[in-house]
Structure formats: structure tokens, C-alpha cells
Write an enzyme that holds these catalytic residues in place. Structure first.
Site, PDB file in Angstrom:
ATOM      1  N   GLY A 176       0.899  -1.306  -0.012  1.00 51.15           N
ATOM      2  CA  GLY A 176       0.059   0.011  -0.168  1.00 51.15           C
ATOM      3  C   GLY A 176       0.829   1.179  -0.049  1.00 51.15           C
ATOM      4  CD  GLN A 178      -6.995  -0.625   6.994  1.00 51.96           C
ATOM      5  OE1 GLN A 178      -7.683  -1.705   7.314  1.00 51.96           O
ATOM      6  NE2 GLN A 178      -5.933  -0.502   7.673  1.00 51.96           N
ATOM      7  CB  THR A 230      12.689  -9.014 -11.231  1.00 54.51           C
ATOM      8  OG1 THR A 230      13.777  -8.855 -11.936  1.00 54.51           O
ATOM      9  CG2 THR A 230      12.239 -10.618 -11.383  1.00 54.51           C
ATOM     10  CB  CYS A 284       5.471   4.604  18.882  1.00 55.98           C
ATOM     11  SG  CYS A 284       6.507   4.621  20.310  1.00 55.98           S
TER      12      CYS A 284
HETATM   13  N1  PLP Z   1      -2.966   3.044   3.806  1.00 56.69           N
HETATM   14  C1  PLP Z   1      -3.582   2.576   4.848  1.00 56.69           C
HETATM   15  C2  PLP Z   1      -5.007   3.260   5.082  1.00 56.69           C
HETATM   16  C3  PLP Z   1      -3.088   1.731   5.714  1.00 56.69           C
HETATM   17  O1  PLP Z   1      -3.989   1.241   6.768  1.00 56.69           O
HETATM   18  C4  PLP Z   1      -2.011   1.178   5.458  1.00 56.69           C
HETATM   19  C5  PLP Z   1      -1.308   0.007   6.296  1.00 56.69           C
HETATM   20  O2  PLP Z   1      -1.518   0.085   7.663  1.00 56.69           O
HETATM   21  C6  PLP Z   1      -1.068   1.548   4.332  1.00 56.69           C
HETATM   22  C7  PLP Z   1      -1.708   2.490   3.558  1.00 56.69           C
HETATM   23  C8  PLP Z   1       0.228   1.221   3.983  1.00 56.69           C
HETATM   24  O3  PLP Z   1       0.294  -0.349   3.411  1.00 56.69           O
HETATM   25  P1  PLP Z   1       1.559  -1.231   3.648  1.00 56.69           P
HETATM   26  O4  PLP Z   1       1.472  -1.598   4.767  1.00 56.69           O
HETATM   27  O5  PLP Z   1       0.929  -2.362   2.390  1.00 56.69           O
HETATM   28  O6  PLP Z   1       2.607  -0.399   2.959  1.00 56.69           O
END
Ligand code: PLP
Length: 376
Positions: free
Chosen positions: A71, A170, A228, A316
Site C-alpha cells: 500500500g 482498508q 523483477t 509511537c
Molecule cells: N494506507 C492505509 C489506510 C493503511 O492502513 C496502510 C497500512 O496500515 C497503508 C496505507 C500501508 O500499506 P502497506 O502496509 O502495505 O505499506
């Protein structure tokens, strides 16, 4: 001691069918998907199949799916790929993958949300500038579960000729997602939030969207993401997507019933407890609750000692716990934010586990309140 996991928004386990699909992609079909020999083509076939599964989950075409490392990378690719030197509009409740990344663009406007955690599309419209290149509004919030009015915001973006991105990390796997109906140009998702492994995700890029790469190298992913391909990861992502296509509504009903059971019995049994983001549309598995007079980290630890994994409303940063920026953004005080805990149920949770969690909460909150001098 039995342990119970109520932190599925942090991450989920890899499901058995995902693991089963991935194993041959690491052992038998180990070719480089760019190689033209048999081994490479076998890997390419698996990758193409996975891309089709992800596309199907989102209502996209396979060519519109860029496989990423998760993400965070998908969010960064959307923002830097569309607006490296321009202006971006986002919200105050985004995940750091958007919030911090957008701070590295030319300039950014962070639009506030209301007390339920919802952004007013008109305030997005008012933030538009002549140099605005992207609007990035998350689909569902990781702490509150609150769902944003994306369709309306995407219309505003389209009228203004600005790219519309949504962090759907999410939302994907927790609700029906159709990128065409939403009207977004870019949409991020992450495998480990819906039972695929960590370290794989995807960015939907609507056909015709001019996205610059962030990483330069080979011609992978149609020149949008060099490197890759992680075939096994993509296979896992695709299989997890397929599972949601086949079982999503049943899963969401199951999770929604558990979440509602938890909230109802907690509100009934624990005085001065509240649901953050109540009254807003939410994904079915997420509940952010606060308990007056309680320190959420103390509650998290007390629950962990009893075998229950939940998440606290603080983050944190540089060694100090800060109240959550999301909870502050919906108007909670520092103290209220620090008394909030996030519960996120998942596939394997049961009503019995929810009842055990409620019993543990009743006990822990009463105990901690006795120790809290400020709580009268
Ligand atoms: N965006 C949201 C809303 C998330 O909750 C998270 C992960 O907690 C991310 C992005 C990041 O995704 P990833 O852990 O796959 O990098």
C-alpha cells in the site's frame, strides 16, 4: 493461554488457499516473468492470471493494474507519479503513506473532516487551485473504518480536470469496490490487509492516466514500476482477491455482526464508553471505542496479558507516544484520543471470542479506572 486476534486492520494472516496458490509459484514456477523461455512464460502466465483476479475485484481491466510492494508504494506511486512538483489536496485523516508523502510534493492542502470523520466534498472543491494535480482521499479510514463520499469527490476532480486517487488499503476486501462506479483514476490496495502476504499490493491506474514512474529500471509493469516481478506475491494477492469475489458479502455480514455485538455489549456494560465515528458509514469490521479515564496503552497491555490483541489510539513517533492524528482530526481532545482503542475483527473471530473480549474489557476498564485518580 489462548490468544485472540482483534487487530486485522494492522495485518491479517495468510489464508490457507492463498498459501496453497503461492507455494508452486516459489518452487516449481520460479522463472523470471520477463524471460522468453518456458520457465519465464510459465511465471508470466501466473502473473497475468493474478492481475486478472485483482482487476476483477476492482472492476478494472488487467492492463490498469500495477503490482507494487504494498500500500505504501502504491500511494507514493500515485502521488509522485501524478504530482511531484504540483499541488495536491488530501485530508487530515490519511494514513502516513499519503499524509507524509504528500508533504514531499510541491505543495499540499489538507482538508479537515467533521466529527464523524467525513470530509465535505465542498471543502475539497474550495481547495482546488490552478496548479492542483491530484486529489487523494482515502476510501475507508484505518482507525475509524469511516467511508468517504468518494463518488462525489471524484466528480469534482473530473470537472476540474484533476486526477483522483484513493487509498483503498482498508476498504479492499472489506466492502464492494468498483473503481469505475467510484470514478477514481488511481486506487491503492495492499495484500496483507485481506489475507495475502505482506509486501505485495497494487495500484489501479485508469486507462489514459499519465503516470510517471517513481522507480526507474527495466520495462516491467508497462513501464510504470521497474523491478523483477514478485510473482509469488502477486499470485497470493490474486488468490486473495478471488476469495473476496466469491465470499465477500458473507464475510462482511459475519464481521459486521461481530463488530455490532462487541459495540452493543461494551456500550451496555461499560459506563462512559463511546464509539468514535458513530453515525458514519463504516466498513463492517472496525470499531474505535473510547473509555473515559483510561490510558489506551495501559488497556492494550492489560488486554494483551489476558490474550487479546487490539490496537491503541496512539502512534509511537520518535520514542514518544503521540495521540492519533485521526482522532484529533475528528475533534477529540488529547485525553480522549489517548483513551481510545481500535478493535478490528476478521475472518476467524467468533461470537464467543467477542464475548470473552467484552468480559476482559469490563474487567480491565474497571481495574484501570480504580487506578486513575482523575476518573471520579
Ligand atoms: N494506507 C492505509 C489506510 C493503511 O492502513 C496502510 C497500512 O496500515 C497503508 C496505507 C500501508 O500499506 P502497506 O502496509 O502495505 O505499506
Amino acid at each position: 493461554m489462548e490468544r485472540y486476534y482483534f487487530d486485522h486492520n494492522a495485518t491479517t494472516p495468510v489464508s490457507p488457499e492463498v498459501l496453497e496458490a503461492m507455494l508452486p509459484a516459489m518452487t516449481e514456477v520460479y522463472g523470471n516473468a520477463s524471460s522468453i523461455h518456458h520457465f519465464g512464460q510459465a511465471a508470466r502466465q501466473k502473473l497475468d492470471h493474478a492481475r486478472r483476479q485483482v482487476a476483477l475485484l476492482l472492476g478494472a481491466t488487467p492492463e490498469e493494474i500495477v503490482i507494487t510492494s504494498g500500500g505504501t508504494e502504491a500511494d507514493n506511486l500515485a502521488l509522485f507519479g501524478m504530482a511531484r512538483h504540483g499541488h495536491a489536496i488530501t485530508t487530515t485523516i490519511e494514513h502516513p503513506a499519503v499524509l507524509v508523502a504528500s508533504g514531499q510534493l510541491g505543495s499540499v492542502t489538507k482538508v479537515p473532516v467533521d466529527s464523524r470523520g467525513i470530509v465535505d466534498p465542498d471543502s475539497i472543491r474550495r481547495a482546488l487551485r490552478s496548479d492542483t494535480k491530484i486529489i487523494s482521499v482515502m476510501h475507508a479510514n484505518n482507525e475509524l473504518g469511516v467511508i468517504q463520499p468518494l463518488e462525489e469527490i471524484a466528480k469534482i476532480a473530473a470537472e476540474a480536470g484533476v486526477a483522483m486517487h484513493s487509498d483503498g488499503v482498508q476498504a479492499t476486501g472489506k466492502m464492494a469496490v468498483d473503481v469505475k462506479r467510484l470514478g477514481v483514476d488511481l486506487y491503492s490496495l495492499s495484500g496483507h490487509k485481506f489475507y495475502a502476504p505482506k509486501g505485495v499490493g497494487a495500484l489501479y491506474v485508469r486507462k489514459g492516466t499519465k503516470l510517471a514512474p517513481v522507480m526507474y529500471g527495466g520495462h516491467h509493469e508497462r513501464d510504470r514500476r521497474a523491478g523483477t516481478e514478485n510473482v509469488a506475491g502477486a499470485v497470493g494477492l490474486g488468490r486473495a482477491a478471488q476469495w473476496i469475489i466469491e465470499n465477500g458479502p458473507k464475510e462482511w455480514a459475519h464481521e459486521g455482526a461481530l463488530r455490532d455485538r462487541l459495540e452493543k455489549s461494551v456500550l451496555d456494560r461499560i459506563p462512559d464508553s463511546h464509539v468514535n465515528g458513530a453515525g458514519a458509514p463504516r466498513v463492517p469490521n472496525t470499531s474505535s471505542m473510547r473509555f473515559d479515564g483510561i490510558d489506551s496503552d495501559a488497556l492494550l497491555i492489560a488486554l494483551d496479558l489476558k490474550g487479546f490483541a487490539v490496537s491503541s489510539g496512539s502512534a509511537c513517533s520518535s520514542g514518544a507516544t503521540e495521540p492519533s492524528h485521526v482522532l484529533l482530526a475528528i475533534g477529540l481532545t488529547n485525553e480522549q484520543s489517548r483513551s481510545s482503542v481500535r478493535f478490528s475483527v476478521g475472518r476467524s473471530n467468533t461470537a464467543h471470542q467477542v464475548d470473552l473480549l467484552t468480559d476482559a474489557l469490563v474487567e480491565c476498564v474497571a481495574h484501570l479506572r480504580k487506578l486513575a485518580p482523575a476518573y471520579a
